[in-house]
Design a protein around this motif. Structure first.
Motif, short mmCIF file in Angstrom:
data_model
loop_
_atom_site.label_atom_id
_atom_site.label_comp_id
_atom_site.label_asym_id
_atom_site.label_seq_id
_atom_site.Cartn_x
_atom_site.Cartn_y
_atom_site.Cartn_z
N ALA A 22 -5.78 -60.20 -32.52
CA ALA A 22 -4.68 -60.71 -32.69
C ALA A 22 -3.40 -60.65 -33.33
O ALA A 22 -2.47 -60.31 -32.59
N LYS A 23 -3.72 -59.13 -33.94
CA LYS A 23 -2.20 -57.94 -34.46
C LYS A 23 -2.54 -57.49 -33.11
O LYS A 23 -0.51 -57.56 -33.43
N GLU A 26 0.76 -60.08 -31.52
CA GLU A 26 1.38 -60.50 -32.95
C GLU A 26 2.38 -59.18 -32.05
O GLU A 26 3.76 -59.94 -32.41
N GLU A 27 2.17 -58.38 -32.27
CA GLU A 27 3.27 -56.69 -31.89
C GLU A 27 3.89 -57.26 -30.96
O GLU A 27 4.69 -56.53 -30.16
N LYS A 29 4.23 -59.82 -29.04
CA LYS A 29 4.66 -61.08 -28.21
C LYS A 29 4.41 -61.94 -27.02
O LYS A 29 5.60 -61.61 -26.20
#
Length: 68
Positions: A22-23, A26-27, A29
């Motif tokens: 997830a990280k 998110e980073e 995108k």
């Protein structure tokens, strides 16, 4: 990363791995597609264990996990 994946419970291993993914998503995108078989290989769990655990996690938690 490897230290978190060596937790004794399958749920903890999978949760740690999904949090890491997830990280990254998110980073960057972006979307990420990973199969349960791949999760099993990375976490050192059996495919069946990953399927059962992720199904339980999906029912118990509000986290959105798309299973392939």
């Amino acid at each position: 990363v490897l230290a978190t994946l060596r937790k004794p419970k399958a749920k903890d291993r999978i949760r740690s791995f999904l949090s890491l993914l997830a990280k990254i998503v998110e980073e960057k995108k972006t979307n990420l597609i990973i199969k349960r078989k791949q999760i099993a290989g990375i976490t050192g769990l059996s495919y069946e264990n990953v399927v059962r655990t992720m199904s339980r996690m999906q029912k118990q938690e509000s986290r959105r996990v798309r299973l392939w």
